[in-house]
Design an enzyme around this catalytic site. Structure first.
Site, PDB file in Angstrom:
ATOM      1  N   GLU A   9     -14.581  -1.191   5.903  1.00 48.46           N
ATOM      2  CA  GLU A   9     -14.464   0.144   5.322  1.00 48.46           C
ATOM      3  C   GLU A   9     -15.736   0.389   4.515  1.00 48.46           C
ATOM      4  O   GLU A   9     -16.262  -0.529   3.895  1.00 48.46           O
ATOM      5  CB  GLU A   9     -13.218   0.187   4.424  1.00 48.46           C
ATOM      6  CG  GLU A   9     -12.863   1.563   3.936  1.00 48.46           C
ATOM      7  CD  GLU A   9     -11.500   1.590   3.220  1.00 48.46           C
ATOM      8  OE1 GLU A   9     -10.487   1.157   3.816  1.00 48.46           O
ATOM      9  OE2 GLU A   9     -11.484   2.020   2.060  1.00 48.46           O
ATOM     10  N   TYR A  50       0.829  -1.212   0.000  1.00 49.86           N
ATOM     11  CA  TYR A  50       0.000   0.000   0.000  1.00 49.86           C
ATOM     12  C   TYR A  50       0.864   1.263   0.000  1.00 49.86           C
ATOM     13  O   TYR A  50       0.596   2.219  -0.722  1.00 49.86           O
ATOM     14  CB  TYR A  50      -0.958   0.001   1.206  1.00 49.86           C
ATOM     15  CG  TYR A  50      -1.712   1.311   1.323  1.00 49.86           C
ATOM     16  CD1 TYR A  50      -2.591   1.712   0.325  1.00 49.86           C
ATOM     17  CD2 TYR A  50      -1.505   2.168   2.408  1.00 49.86           C
ATOM     18  CE1 TYR A  50      -3.274   2.928   0.401  1.00 49.86           C
ATOM     19  CE2 TYR A  50      -2.178   3.378   2.492  1.00 49.86           C
ATOM     20  CZ  TYR A  50      -3.056   3.752   1.494  1.00 49.86           C
ATOM     21  OH  TYR A  50      -3.708   4.961   1.569  1.00 49.86           O
ATOM     22  N   ARG A  77     -11.303  13.227   1.651  1.00 47.22           N
ATOM     23  CA  ARG A  77     -12.259  12.382   2.393  1.00 47.22           C
ATOM     24  C   ARG A  77     -13.589  12.298   1.654  1.00 47.22           C
ATOM     25  O   ARG A  77     -14.271  11.281   1.687  1.00 47.22           O
ATOM     26  CB  ARG A  77     -12.483  12.933   3.799  1.00 47.22           C
ATOM     27  CG  ARG A  77     -11.238  12.928   4.671  1.00 47.22           C
ATOM     28  CD  ARG A  77     -10.764  11.530   4.995  1.00 47.22           C
ATOM     29  NE  ARG A  77      -9.559  11.523   5.813  1.00 47.22           N
ATOM     30  CZ  ARG A  77      -8.846  10.436   6.047  1.00 47.22           C
ATOM     31  NH1 ARG A  77      -9.194   9.260   5.541  1.00 47.22           N
ATOM     32  NH2 ARG A  77      -7.764  10.501   6.788  1.00 47.22           N
TER      33      ARG A  77
HETATM   34  C1  3EB Z   1      -7.640   5.873   5.494  1.00 47.48           C
HETATM   35  O1  3EB Z   1      -8.521   6.645   5.889  1.00 47.48           O
HETATM   36  C2  3EB Z   1      -8.103   4.517   5.052  1.00 47.48           C
HETATM   37  O2  3EB Z   1      -5.083   5.755  -0.353  1.00 47.48           O
HETATM   38  O3  3EB Z   1      -6.635   6.606  -1.646  1.00 47.48           O
HETATM   39  C3  3EB Z   1      -9.283   5.013   2.273  1.00 47.48           C
HETATM   40  C4  3EB Z   1      -9.621   5.620   1.064  1.00 47.48           C
HETATM   41  C5  3EB Z   1      -7.941   4.728   2.535  1.00 47.48           C
HETATM   42  C6  3EB Z   1      -8.635   5.929   0.113  1.00 47.48           C
HETATM   43  C7  3EB Z   1      -6.270   6.022  -0.605  1.00 47.48           C
HETATM   44  C8  3EB Z   1      -6.963   5.045   1.582  1.00 47.48           C
HETATM   45  C9  3EB Z   1      -7.305   5.643   0.385  1.00 47.48           C
HETATM   46  O4  3EB Z   1      -6.429   6.164   5.508  1.00 47.48           O
HETATM   47  C10 3EB Z   1      -7.528   4.062   3.794  1.00 47.48           C
END
Ligand code: 3EB
Length: 334
Positions: free
Chosen positions: A324, A144, A216
């Protein structure tokens, strides 16, 4: 289960989404993604497949209406577009010979070139899938973190309009290849952050050398609608995972975070004051299939029995995350 049309529209900027568990035969005036671990039969050749097993059915279909299929001169992509939006999948990048950071950089640079050539410069929503997401890659980084580095390099070199970052989902699969699909637009959206969470693009480097470049949530307005794309949302407060090992509590925090983003859109950006139960779609990613009933009971208690929800098996980008949730809401402009 029957196909359920969620919204209908005939105006040429609107995007409308259907979720169904059966194939819909209108392939050329709709962009369709299939979620299934099963191999595709030939008939589905122009549907993109995401190898996350659907936990309610052998397969699920997500169909975006209001666009038409065209092909592109770059890499022969199949593109779906209307006056405002462009939807497509990046042709799958096999990973056999490439580490994930290089594959991601390549996929995103192709993506940004495509957006530039087609005249939809604003990337507003992305979905990203690849295997072994939390496993070690190389140079002390896991897959990741390497994905985040590849994405950041492509942004630095090729993106014409970096901010606001798109809403995004990044999910681990148990299949081969890097699979990315996305929505781009001619006009920019508004990035929305969650005041209870550190913005991902400002995470401390303890999570990885290059930060995750996503918003977000992203709010996009066209002539007819306001669309609220909520990113994959996890049980994270500040930048810390909450309730390790407790899937019920993690689900609660995900939904609270989504509610908080919705409230911000309503109070600061005039988004319609709707309830979560009126959303167009929720996608719930669950790490362990045996948690389905617990999560479903919790989600249905919060959202009601009739909210359009797909439950998919997937791995999250942190090994302590069990669930998630991403979401989509559309409000018509009257
Ligand atoms: C987080 O909040 C959880 O790397 O684009 C959620 C949505 C998450 C998108 C991204 C990562 C991503 O960190 C992980």
């Amino acid at each position: 289960m029957e196909s359920s049309a969620i919204t209908k529209g005939s105006v040429n900027q609107a995007l409308n989404l259907d979720i169904s568990f059966d194939i819909n035969n209108r392939l050329h005036d709709a962009f369709t993604i299939r979620y299934s671990a099963a191999p595709k039969d030939n008939i589905l050749h122009d549907i993109s497949n995401v190898p996350t097993p659907c936990l309610q059915s052998s397969q699920a279909f997500e169909t975006w209406h209001g666009v038409e299929c065209t092909s592109s001169t770059i890499n022969h992509w199949q593109l779906f577009n209307n006056d405002q939006y462009l939807l497509a999948s990046v042709p799958i990048t096999p990973l056999e010979h490439l580490p994930i950071d290089q594959a991601t950089e390549k996929a995103y640079s192709m993506l940004f070139k495509q957006l530039q050539e087609c005249g939809y410069p604003h990337l507003i929503r992305t979905w990203n899938f690849f295997p072994d997401i939390t496993q070690d890659g190389y140079a002390g980084a896991n897959n990741y973190q390497l994905f985040c580095s590849g994405r950041a390099r492509a942004y630095a070199q090729y993106s014409l309009t970096p901010q606001p970052y798109p809403a995004a989902t990044v999910i681990g699969t148990h299949d081969e290849g890097l699979c990315i699909y996305f929505i781009a637009a001619k006009s920019a959206g508004i990035g929305i952050e969650n005041t209870k969470q550190v913005s991902a693009f400002e995470y401390p480097t303890s999570y990885g050398e290059d930060p995750p470049l996503f918003s977000r949530a992203l709010l996009h307005r066209n002539q007819d609608q306001q669309i609220l794309f909520i990113s994959g949302t996890a049980s994270i407060t500040g930048h810390i995972t909450q309730y390790e090992g407790d899937v019920n509590k993690q689900t609660e925090v995900c939904l609270e975070n989504i509610q908080h983003l919705l409230s911000t859109a309503v109070h600061e950006h005039q988004f319609a004051n709707i309830a979560l139960s009126e959303f167009i779609q929720f996608k719930v990613y669950i790490k362990h299939p045996e948690h389905l009933e617990t999560v479903k009971t919790h989600v249905q208690h919060q959202l009601g029995m009739h909210a359009p929800i797909i439950y998919l098996q997937a791995d999250m980008c942190r090994s302590d995350l069990l669930v998630e949730i991403e979401a989509l809401a559309i409000s018509p402009l009257s």
